[in-house]
Design an enzyme around this catalytic site. Structure first.
Site, mmCIF file in Angstrom:
data_model
loop_
_atom_site.group_PDB
_atom_site.id
_atom_site.type_symbol
_atom_site.label_atom_id
_atom_site.label_comp_id
_atom_site.label_asym_id
_atom_site.label_seq_id
_atom_site.Cartn_x
_atom_site.Cartn_y
_atom_site.Cartn_z
ATOM 1 N N HIS A 1 -71.914 88.321 38.250
ATOM 2 C CA HIS A 1 -71.910 89.216 37.720
ATOM 3 C C HIS A 1 -72.573 89.963 36.293
ATOM 4 O O HIS A 1 -72.388 91.363 35.854
ATOM 5 C CB HIS A 1 -70.298 89.377 38.240
ATOM 6 C CG HIS A 1 -70.323 91.224 37.827
ATOM 7 N ND1 HIS A 1 -69.291 91.773 37.041
ATOM 8 C CD2 HIS A 1 -69.886 91.573 39.070
ATOM 9 C CE1 HIS A 1 -68.717 92.609 37.080
ATOM 10 N NE2 HIS A 1 -69.330 92.612 38.483
ATOM 11 N N CYS A 2 -72.231 88.617 35.140
ATOM 12 C CA CYS A 2 -72.733 89.314 34.107
ATOM 13 C C CYS A 2 -74.427 89.689 33.646
ATOM 14 O O CYS A 2 -74.620 90.547 33.099
ATOM 15 C CB CYS A 2 -72.158 87.936 33.002
ATOM 16 S SG CYS A 2 -70.710 88.158 32.913
ATOM 17 N N VAL A 3 -75.295 89.886 34.645
ATOM 18 C CA VAL A 3 -76.416 89.671 34.752
ATOM 19 C C VAL A 3 -77.171 90.971 35.070
ATOM 20 O O VAL A 3 -78.597 91.102 36.008
ATOM 21 C CB VAL A 3 -77.480 88.218 34.095
ATOM 22 C CG1 VAL A 3 -77.146 87.992 33.106
ATOM 23 C CG2 VAL A 3 -77.300 87.721 35.975
#
Length: 346
Positions: free
Chosen positions: A338-340
């Protein structure tokens, strides 16, 4: 590209709403990790981080367009590792955390696409970010979106929204002098309501100063749909993280969303027997990404936990194919799938 300044961003004529991640995407945005020093310098480990990100980009590109921000000098290696279906966009980057450095896309009242720029400052100046500070504005310019410059500093991974007027976030990373000195929780909430068009804002405590993000909410709790949340943590965790998670669940048990619904929370235990033994390894299954027709989730090598997470996510997202991937190099660095990634709505 038109732009709304910090001053006019608060004006009454700015009306927008943030769509759910599950709404159809025009594309997924990602960012190329371009600074070897962040990963111990040039060498095999840094190259394996790039390979892992490229493999994720290629997997998402099977189902929807993917645009990878990368300076032209990195296009050759990015093309090799991402494959032919990923569009390379000449936008300079420092690191790969597009959820945090990139814009949060919203729709204005007349249906125009806008990009909220939270003026990324390296998670409170914990990491050098001369190029990442400009990613949100450069992405907005590339797609021709209105740029809404927020008076706040923060990151997309620090907010979780249901697309129906409800926002969930951790106090530890927003009410923090390393991002928003001198601003109260009420003032920060007012700015977020205006920028994202949300009506109900639910604060959880988070954990301050224990990781680079100061406790991003997308590491542990996510909206599946309005009224339904998924939470991932270690069973019986008595650490500061575990106590904060239990406090968050207690807050959610009493809260209601923007439409007056109580929350149902489905818990998925984090992996306890993962392949990687890195101290910074994020073993939460909550940090997944919902794309067009597919959901991308980690596979940590913990057979029991991996299988339970796959089954639960498949049950909660019956309209998505579950794609479980070995993304250890990303999760070893304190973030996840999700962070990337950052969705641009259709």
């Amino acid at each position: 590209m038109s732009e709304i300044s910090i001053k006019s961003a608060q004006a009454n004529d700015w009306k927008a709403a943030v769509p759910s991640e599950t709404a159809p995407h025009a594309r997924t945005w990602m960012a190329w990790p371009s600074t070897p020093a962040v990963y111990g310098g040039p060498g095999a480990y840094y190259e394996s981080v790039q390979e892992t990100l490229g493999r994720l980009a290629a997997a998402i590109a099977e189902n929807e367009p993917v645009a990878m921000a990368a300076a032209a000098e990195h296009h050759a290696i990015a093309a090799e590792l991402c494959g032919p279906d990923v569009e390379l966009v000449d936008i300079a980057t420092d690191d790969m955390w597009m959820r945090d450095s990139g814009p949060v896309f919203v729709r204005t009242a007349d249906g125009a696409m806008a990009a909220v720029d939270f003026r990324f400052n390296g998670w409170g100046n914990k990491q050098a970010h001369p190029r990442d500070a400009d990613i949100a504005s450069n992405v907005a310019r590339h797609v021709g979106a209105i740029r809404h410059v927020s008076p706040l500093r923060g990151e997309g991974g620090g907010i979780e929204y249901d697309g129906d007027g409800t926002l969930l976030l951790a106090e530890s990373c927003w009410v923090n002098d390393n991002r928003n000195p001198g601003l109260s929780r009420a003032e920060i909430e007012q700015h977020l309501r205006a920028a994202l068009g949300v009506e109900a804002v639910i604060w959880i405590p988070g954990v301050r100063g224990r990781d680079i993000t100061d406790g991003h909410v997308d590491g542990s709790i996510r909206f599946v749909k309005p009224g339904l949340l998924i939470a991932s943590s270690w069973p019986g965790d008595t650490s500061e993280w575990g106590r904060a998670h239990e406090e968050a669940l207690a807050i959610l048990a009493k809260a209601k969303d923007a439409r007056g619904r109580k929350f149902e929370v489905v818990s998925v235990p984090s992996a306890t027997n993962a392949r990687s033994k890195s101290d910074d390894f994020l073993t939460s299954y909550a940090n997944y990404y919902v794309g067009n027709g597919a959901l991308y989730t980690p596979q940590f090598g913990d057979k029991k936990a991996d299988a339970l997470a796959r089954e639960t996510l498949g049950r909660l997202h019956p309209d998505r194919r579950i794609v479980q991937l070995d993304m250890d190099r990303i999760y070893e660095n304190g973030g996840g799938i999700h962070c990337v990634t950052q969705q641009q709505p259709l």
